[in-house]
Design a protein around this motif. Structure first.
Motif, mmCIF file in Angstrom:
data_model
loop_
_atom_site.group_PDB
_atom_site.id
_atom_site.type_symbol
_atom_site.label_atom_id
_atom_site.label_comp_id
_atom_site.label_asym_id
_atom_site.label_seq_id
_atom_site.Cartn_x
_atom_site.Cartn_y
_atom_site.Cartn_z
ATOM 1 N N GLY A 2 0.806 -1.208 0.000
ATOM 2 C CA GLY A 2 0.000 0.000 0.000
ATOM 3 C C GLY A 2 0.842 1.262 0.000
ATOM 4 O O GLY A 2 0.599 2.195 -0.770
ATOM 5 N N GLY B 131 -8.230 3.781 -4.515
ATOM 6 C CA GLY B 131 -8.186 3.507 -3.083
ATOM 7 C C GLY B 131 -7.020 4.195 -2.412
ATOM 8 O O GLY B 131 -6.725 3.939 -1.241
ATOM 9 N N GLY C 23 -7.997 2.252 0.971
ATOM 10 C CA GLY C 23 -8.596 0.940 0.806
ATOM 11 C C GLY C 23 -10.028 1.056 0.309
ATOM 12 O O GLY C 23 -10.607 2.155 0.259
ATOM 13 N N THR D 37 -12.585 -1.366 1.342
ATOM 14 C CA THR D 37 -13.509 -2.174 2.150
ATOM 15 C C THR D 37 -14.727 -1.379 2.607
ATOM 16 O O THR D 37 -15.857 -1.875 2.610
ATOM 17 C CB THR D 37 -12.778 -2.749 3.376
ATOM 18 N N CYS E 223 -3.820 -5.086 0.608
ATOM 19 C CA CYS E 223 -2.936 -4.077 1.185
ATOM 20 C C CYS E 223 -3.281 -3.891 2.657
ATOM 21 O O CYS E 223 -4.230 -4.488 3.171
ATOM 22 C CB CYS E 223 -3.074 -2.744 0.448
ATOM 23 N N ASN F 196 -4.381 -0.814 5.092
ATOM 24 C CA ASN F 196 -4.823 0.574 4.956
ATOM 25 C C ASN F 196 -4.198 1.470 6.026
ATOM 26 O O ASN F 196 -3.417 1.009 6.879
ATOM 27 C CB ASN F 196 -6.349 0.676 4.948
ATOM 28 N N ASP G 198 -6.960 -4.720 3.884
ATOM 29 C CA ASP G 198 -7.885 -4.063 2.964
ATOM 30 C C ASP G 198 -7.484 -4.453 1.548
ATOM 31 O O ASP G 198 -6.635 -5.325 1.351
ATOM 32 C CB ASP G 198 -7.833 -2.545 3.148
ATOM 33 N N LEU H 32 -7.196 -2.775 -2.791
ATOM 34 C CA LEU H 32 -7.292 -1.692 -3.762
ATOM 35 C C LEU H 32 -7.819 -2.253 -5.068
ATOM 36 O O LEU H 32 -7.627 -3.442 -5.356
ATOM 37 C CB LEU H 32 -5.920 -1.052 -3.998
#
Length: 469
Positions: A10, A52, A60, A62, A93, A95, A101, A103
């Motif tokens: 991330g 994201g 993210g 989610t 990733c 977050n 989370d 992307l």
């Protein structure tokens, strides 16, 4: 960065700098705004859009809910005409809150025709921007997209990954950080959907691509005088004709070494107090010209090759294929970005052979001006473009101050012309009125820089040429 461990992925994505092939969007981006980015990439060389991430923060996806995610996945169908060809995947990733989370990653393929938004707006990726095109720019792009991109077609005889040079592929894999050679070939659209190798993939990574593309080579010629000469008077050095074959990255490197050896130099005192050979034509200028010629030449044109001609006072580079669409070669700095071979351009940028930010021509001009030399001259023929880099100094400041604005452009035009030009021809080439052209030509004549050739003031065949200095 996509192949990095999930714990690092991330932040690497968030820190990566946006460029010709990469853009980040926030988690709550609208489907229409995402559609503009997809259209822009498809109209250029393709690329990657990650959703994201915003302002360096890994948001993210989610929290966004299935409706927002679905609308983004459908953005191409709902907002682009025709729909952009892409693949979308969830990439895991961590977050900004430290939670697991994901992307959304959109991999966009180069389009074979012009894509637009449903309201008719057309966008093109240029550097780190998605630029809205005006009518003439859109028309130019349509001319260039009129036929399928040749570098994306499957090469003849059904070649595949097994037919490529393993060392070249491994070097490319290492440069990109990809997990596998085949994976990066697919990511860069160098393989067709059925796994066949594209023309671009073969030209870039085959051990000897001239087997299928006999004219895909670079010829470097070195002349003894400022004229080529013909027949018995040919002014070519005995060892001054070098033909360079091989895959594109190797050919560029090898050609640069030969040009470096042949390029005209003068003895100059360097910073250490030693006399060394200094290029009279800046190395960065001719190198950029060489890279542009190889990356953007028309590989579909049989019977011609790239030529680099080296004279005591200049370097000329000629490449098969014309400028795109409605481009005016007399105004090279106004040429908008368009890659004839988007896949080749992307790979060369990955290998740091060409940055491909749409600034190649600008850089050539800057390098020539930096050392006080006259501007490069582009001349377009029926099937090729020639770049002339001449070791002639620009007008002195005091002379330029006495001349009408734009006189340097007239002088450069006459320098690049193979024969004297009439006043009307000068006016047409520089898109100015005939009285304006006459005014500048007469001012240059008064300074002893150009001469008028004619029998009488009303001679219809009268023309202008450089003065014999």
């Amino acid at each position: 960065m996509l192949s990095a461990p999930v714990s690092e992925r991330g932040q690497l994505i968030a820190q990566a700098v946006e460029d010709q092939w990469y853009e980040k969007k926030g988690a709550r981006v609208s489907a229409q705004t995402l559609g503009q980015a997809l259209v822009a990439f498809a109209n250029a060389e393709g690329g990657l859009v990650v959703v994201g991430v915003q302002g360096g923060v890994v948001q993210g996806m989610t929290r966004q809910g299935i409706r927002q995610i679905n609308s983004l996945r459908q953005a191409s169908i709902d907002h682009a005409v025709p729909p952009v060809r892409y693949s979308c995947s969830d990439v895991g990733c961590i977050n900004a809150d430290g939670h697991e989370d994901f992307l959304l990653v959109f991999r966009v393929d180069p389009g074979e025709r012009v894509h637009e938004m449903r309201n008719g707006d057309t966008y093109l990726r240029v550097g780190d921007e998605s630029r809205k095109l005006n009518y003439s720019q859109r028309q130019e792009l349509e001319f260039d997209k009129g036929q399928a991109q040749y570098d994306g077609m499957a090469v003849n005889n059904g070649y595949g990954v097994a037919d490529l040079d393993d060392r070249l592929l491994e070097n490319y894999r290492e440069n990109t950080g990809a997990e596998s050679a085949e994976g990066i070939l697919r990511a860069r659209s160098l393989l067709t959907k059925d796994g066949s190798l594209t023309n671009a993939g073969y030209l870039l990574f085959a051990g000897h691509p001239q087997q299928e593309f006999p004219e895909a080579y670079i010829r470097v010629l070195r002349y003894m005088s400022t004229d080529r000469g013909t027949g018995a008077d040919l002014n070519l050095y005995d060892d001054g004709d070098v033909k360079i074959e091989g895959p594109i990255p190797y050919a560029i490197q090898s050609a640069a070494e030969v040009i470096e050896r042949f390029a005209p130099k003068r003895r100059s005192l360097n910073a250490t107090g030693l006399f060394t050979g200094a290029d009279i034509v800046p190395r960065d200028a001719w190198l950029e010209g060489l890279v542009n010629a190889v990356i953007h030449r028309s590989y579909s044109l049989a019977g011609d090759h790239i030529r680099v001609e080296i004279f005591p006072d200049r370097i000329e580079i000629e490449s098969p294929g014309r400028f795109p669409g409605l481009v005016d070669p007399s105004k090279p700095l106004e040429i908008s970005r368009f890659a004839r071979n988007p896949r080749i351009a992307r790979v060369c940028a990955d290998l740091r052979i060409g940055q491909e930010l749409g600034e190649g021509i600008k850089r050539i001009f800057e390098e020539m001006r930096k050392v006080g030399l006259t501007d490069p001259v582009y001349k377009q023929g029926t099937g090729s473009v020639r770049l002339r880099l001449e070791a002639v100094h620009r007008l002195r400041a005091e002379v330029a101050a006495r001349l009408p604005k734009g006189s340097q452009g007239v002088l450069d035009l006459l320098r690049g012309a193979s024969t004297p030009m009439g006043t009307g021809e000068v006016a047409d080439a520089l898109n100015m009125s005939r009285p304006t052209a006459t005014n500048r030509l007469q001012a240059l004549r008064d300074e002893g820089l150009v001469r008028w050739i004619g029998k009488s003031p009303k001679d219809p065949r009268a023309a202008w040429a450089l003065a014999d200095l």
